[in-house]
Design a protein around this motif. Structure first.
Motif, PDB file in Angstrom:
ATOM      1  N   TYR A  90       5.682  -1.102 -13.296  1.00 54.17           N
ATOM      2  CA  TYR A  90       5.322  -1.345 -11.882  1.00 54.17           C
ATOM      3  C   TYR A  90       3.866  -0.966 -11.595  1.00 54.17           C
ATOM      4  CZ  TYR A  90      10.413  -1.579 -11.178  1.00 54.17           C
ATOM      5  OH  TYR A  90      11.756  -1.907 -11.259  1.00 54.17           O
ATOM      6  N   LEU A  91       2.946  -1.394 -12.435  1.00 54.48           N
ATOM      7  CA  LEU A  91       1.539  -1.038 -12.254  1.00 54.48           C
ATOM      8  C   LEU A  91       0.962  -1.636 -10.967  1.00 54.48           C
ATOM      9  CD1 LEU A  91      -0.143  -1.403 -15.786  1.00 54.48           C
ATOM     10  CD2 LEU A  91       0.187   0.695 -14.482  1.00 54.48           C
ATOM     11  N   GLY A  92       0.670  -0.786  -9.998  1.00 47.62           N
ATOM     12  CA  GLY A  92      -0.088  -1.177  -8.823  1.00 47.62           C
ATOM     13  C   GLY A  92       0.603  -2.051  -7.806  1.00 47.62           C
ATOM     14  N   VAL A  93       1.950  -2.128  -7.843  1.00 47.49           N
ATOM     15  CA  VAL A  93       2.667  -3.094  -7.022  1.00 47.49           C
ATOM     16  C   VAL A  93       3.273  -2.465  -5.767  1.00 47.49           C
ATOM     17  CG1 VAL A  93       3.269  -4.517  -9.022  1.00 47.49           C
ATOM     18  CG2 VAL A  93       4.846  -2.721  -8.261  1.00 47.49           C
ATOM     19  N   ILE A  94       3.626  -3.325  -4.806  1.00 47.35           N
ATOM     20  CA  ILE A  94       4.492  -2.888  -3.720  1.00 47.35           C
ATOM     21  C   ILE A  94       5.928  -2.813  -4.253  1.00 47.35           C
ATOM     22  CG2 ILE A  94       4.938  -5.227  -2.873  1.00 47.35           C
ATOM     23  CD1 ILE A  94       5.056  -4.033  -0.036  1.00 47.35           C
ATOM     24  N   VAL A  95       6.703  -1.903  -3.695  1.00 46.62           N
ATOM     25  CA  VAL A  95       8.094  -1.757  -4.108  1.00 46.62           C
ATOM     26  C   VAL A  95       8.996  -1.977  -2.892  1.00 46.62           C
ATOM     27  CG1 VAL A  95       9.830  -0.169  -4.997  1.00 46.62           C
ATOM     28  CG2 VAL A  95       7.536  -0.170  -5.975  1.00 46.62           C
ATOM     29  N   THR A 142      19.761  -3.841   7.906  1.00 43.38           N
ATOM     30  CA  THR A 142      19.497  -3.817   6.469  1.00 43.38           C
ATOM     31  C   THR A 142      18.852  -2.502   6.072  1.00 43.38           C
ATOM     32  OG1 THR A 142      18.579  -5.120   4.631  1.00 43.38           O
ATOM     33  CG2 THR A 142      17.170  -4.820   6.569  1.00 43.38           C
ATOM     34  N   ALA A 143      18.876  -2.226   4.791  1.00 41.62           N
ATOM     35  CA  ALA A 143      18.243  -1.018   4.255  1.00 41.62           C
ATOM     36  C   ALA A 143      16.821  -1.356   3.819  1.00 41.62           C
ATOM     37  CB  ALA A 143      19.042  -0.481   3.064  1.00 41.62           C
ATOM     38  N   ILE A 144      15.871  -0.473   4.151  1.00 44.20           N
ATOM     39  CA  ILE A 144      14.479  -0.696   3.767  1.00 44.20           C
ATOM     40  C   ILE A 144      13.789   0.636   3.516  1.00 44.20           C
ATOM     41  CG2 ILE A 144      13.803  -0.830   6.219  1.00 44.20           C
ATOM     42  CD1 ILE A 144      11.518  -2.712   5.341  1.00 44.20           C
ATOM     43  N   ASN A 145      13.031   0.681   2.443  1.00 44.94           N
ATOM     44  CA  ASN A 145      12.256   1.883   2.101  1.00 44.94           C
ATOM     45  C   ASN A 145      11.124   1.435   1.174  1.00 44.94           C
ATOM     46  OD1 ASN A 145      11.431   4.530   1.926  1.00 44.94           O
ATOM     47  ND2 ASN A 145      13.029   5.165   0.499  1.00 44.94           N
ATOM     48  N   LEU A 146       9.973   1.116   1.772  1.00 50.77           N
ATOM     49  CA  LEU A 146       8.855   0.536   1.032  1.00 50.77           C
ATOM     50  C   LEU A 146       7.890   1.611   0.543  1.00 50.77           C
ATOM     51  CD1 LEU A 146       8.033  -2.450   3.419  1.00 50.77           C
ATOM     52  CD2 LEU A 146       9.604  -2.424   1.473  1.00 50.77           C
ATOM     53  N   THR A 147       7.219   1.322  -0.560  1.00 48.52           N
ATOM     54  CA  THR A 147       6.139   2.172  -1.040  1.00 48.52           C
ATOM     55  C   THR A 147       5.209   1.335  -1.900  1.00 48.52           C
ATOM     56  OG1 THR A 147       5.607   4.326  -2.027  1.00 48.52           O
ATOM     57  CG2 THR A 147       7.205   2.978  -3.195  1.00 48.52           C
ATOM     58  N   HIS A 148       4.100   1.954  -2.310  1.00 54.25           N
ATOM     59  CA  HIS A 148       3.180   1.285  -3.229  1.00 54.25           C
ATOM     60  C   HIS A 148       3.049   2.136  -4.477  1.00 54.25           C
ATOM     61  CE1 HIS A 148      -0.170  -1.238  -4.555  1.00 54.25           C
ATOM     62  NE2 HIS A 148       0.284  -2.098  -3.660  1.00 54.25           N
ATOM     63  N   HIS A 149       3.116   1.462  -5.632  1.00 56.67           N
ATOM     64  CA  HIS A 149       3.225   2.154  -6.918  1.00 56.67           C
ATOM     65  C   HIS A 149       1.884   2.107  -7.670  1.00 56.67           C
ATOM     66  CE1 HIS A 149       5.313   3.784 -10.398  1.00 56.67           C
ATOM     67  NE2 HIS A 149       6.448   3.770  -9.714  1.00 56.67           N
ATOM     68  N   ALA A 164      -1.701   8.924 -16.095  1.00 53.39           N
ATOM     69  CA  ALA A 164      -1.900   8.539 -14.700  1.00 53.39           C
ATOM     70  C   ALA A 164      -0.952   9.354 -13.837  1.00 53.39           C
ATOM     71  CB  ALA A 164      -1.640   7.049 -14.505  1.00 53.39           C
ATOM     72  N   PHE A 165      -1.208   9.302 -12.543  1.00 53.73           N
ATOM     73  CA  PHE A 165      -0.271   9.894 -11.589  1.00 53.73           C
ATOM     74  C   PHE A 165      -0.099   8.939 -10.422  1.00 53.73           C
ATOM     75  CE2 PHE A 165      -4.414  11.207 -10.048  1.00 53.73           C
ATOM     76  CZ  PHE A 165      -4.300  11.182  -8.659  1.00 53.73           C
ATOM     77  N   CYS A 166       1.077   8.986  -9.817  1.00 52.29           N
ATOM     78  CA  CYS A 166       1.391   8.175  -8.645  1.00 52.29           C
ATOM     79  C   CYS A 166       1.806   9.090  -7.501  1.00 52.29           C
ATOM     80  CB  CYS A 166       2.539   7.206  -8.924  1.00 52.29           C
ATOM     81  SG  CYS A 166       2.304   6.096 -10.318  1.00 52.29           S
ATOM     82  N   ALA A 179       1.572  -7.914  -4.253  1.00 52.36           N
ATOM     83  CA  ALA A 179       0.638  -7.070  -3.487  1.00 52.36           C
ATOM     84  C   ALA A 179      -0.010  -6.042  -4.399  1.00 52.36           C
ATOM     85  CB  ALA A 179       1.345  -6.393  -2.311  1.00 52.36           C
ATOM     86  N   ILE A 180      -0.373  -6.491  -5.597  1.00 54.09           N
ATOM     87  CA  ILE A 180      -0.913  -5.598  -6.624  1.00 54.09           C
ATOM     88  C   ILE A 180      -2.322  -5.146  -6.264  1.00 54.09           C
ATOM     89  CG2 ILE A 180      -1.718  -5.459  -9.019  1.00 54.09           C
ATOM     90  CD1 ILE A 180       0.528  -7.449  -9.730  1.00 54.09           C
TER      91      ILE A 180
END
Length: 342
Positions: free
Chosen positions: A75-80, A170-177, A301-303, A37-38
């Motif tokens: 992790y350039l531009g990816v979903i985590v 289950t454990a889940i904690n999504l973000t975009h990097h 860069a900043f995230c 999902a870049i």
């Protein structure tokens, strides 16, 4: 908004990698790969009328698959996922059952960022990606079905809508990097002006793992309430790699950060339903060849990684990150680009 799907000619495990381009009436363009999902491009018009790409990445998919890049992986531009940030010692328990995952950052050795997602049909011009994470993947329980929809509005908003369901707790904690730089020529982001509406940040141990303690930003280098240059109070050798607890009602869409860059005149506002914004200034970025053959180094860069409290699975006082059968995980994050007021 319009969309355009392009084959890259690359396959992983028999699944084809596509690039999908979203465009709007302002002439902005976002390019997204169904691999990881870049978000590879976000091209906008700056205050000088120039086209400008505000995201770090590569010219084509081969850059993201390059062995040298993956060996020193930022992790350039990816979903985590399934779980962003860090879990203390890779250990946690759900309903008295203990789990031990790899101690790797951001969900394990082969997380959602290295998967080819399915492209689902949509009614409106948008992109919906789906990945089904099998029970036991990276030691996480339950079959988890995740969908992520991207939209590019005519107000220059890149909207990310996440949802997920599971057949076991289950454990889940999504973000975009996504890595941003609002200066047309790139370079150190110390001069970017940043405001984060957060009166507290999360204490971390020596390994950057959240301890469970909230610390007021007042009187610290982490105070961005009134806005200031990113480099105003930082340690130039460390920068920032910190989780901020946002001053907004839990679960409601609200401002996470506001960033401006004086040279381009661009402004990036981030809105989210998540309670935390993790601010990272790319200390460990070391990519030899990026877009146009240009390399990327530390602090270029900043995230703004919107998410739940990191390590929540080990801190009972934090909002839960356990998803149960019958419930739906939902999150919305918006990256809105405009011109700063002069």
């Amino acid at each position: 908004m319009k969309e355009n799907q392009i084959s890259t000619g690359r396959f992983i495990d028999g699944k084809e990698i596509f690039a999908v381009e979203l465009t709007n009436s302002l002439g902005s363009k976002v390019k997204i790969y169904n691999y990881g999902a870049i978000v590879s491009e976000f091209i906008v018009t700056n205050a000088k009328g120039e086209k400008q790409d505000i995201i770090l990445g590569f010219d084509d998919i081969d850059g993201y698959l390059n062995e040298d890049y993956l060996a020193d992986y930022p992790y350039l531009g990816v979903i985590v996922g399934r779980y962003s940030n860090r879990i203390k010692d890779g250990k946690y328990s759900i309903d008295g059952v203990g789990y031990q995952m790899d101690k790797s950052l951001h969900g394990g050795i082969t997380g959602f960022d290295k998967k080819v997602w399915n492209i689902l049909p949509t009614v409106d011009p948008s992109l919906t990606l789906q990945y089904i994470s099998p029970d036991g993947e990276e030691s996480f329980p339950g079959n988890l079905t995740v969908q992520l929809t991207f939209k590019l509005s005519d107000a220059n908003e890149l909207i990310l809508d996440y949802s997920a369901v599971t057949d076991a707790a289950t454990a889940i904690n999504l973000t975009h990097h996504t890595y941003f730089n609002l200066n047309k020529d790139g370079g150190n982001v110390a001069g970017h002006q940043l405001r984060i509406p957060a009166g507290n940040y999360l204490e971390q141990d020596a390994d950057y793992v959240v301890t469970g303690r909230l610390t007021p930003v007042a009187g610290t280098s982490h105070d961005f309430l009134a806005g200031k240059a990113i480099g105003h109070d930082w340690d130039p050798g460390e920068g920032y790699d910190q989780s901020f607890v946002l001053d907004k009602p839990y679960g409601e869409l609200g401002l996470a950060s506001e960033t401006t860059e004086p040279t381009s005149g661009l402004k990036l506002d981030v809105y989210t339903t998540e309670p935390v914004a993790h601010f990272y200034t790319a200390k460990y970025l070391n990519t030899a060849i990026g877009k146009g053959g240009k390399g990327y180094g530390p602090f270029e860069a900043f995230c703004i990684e919107t998410q739940h409290y990191p390590n929540s699975v080990n801190v009972p006082d934090f909002p839960t990150t356990i998803l149960r059968p019958g419930d739906t995980y939902k999150q919305t994050t918006i990256f809105k680009v405009s011109h700063s007021v002069k």
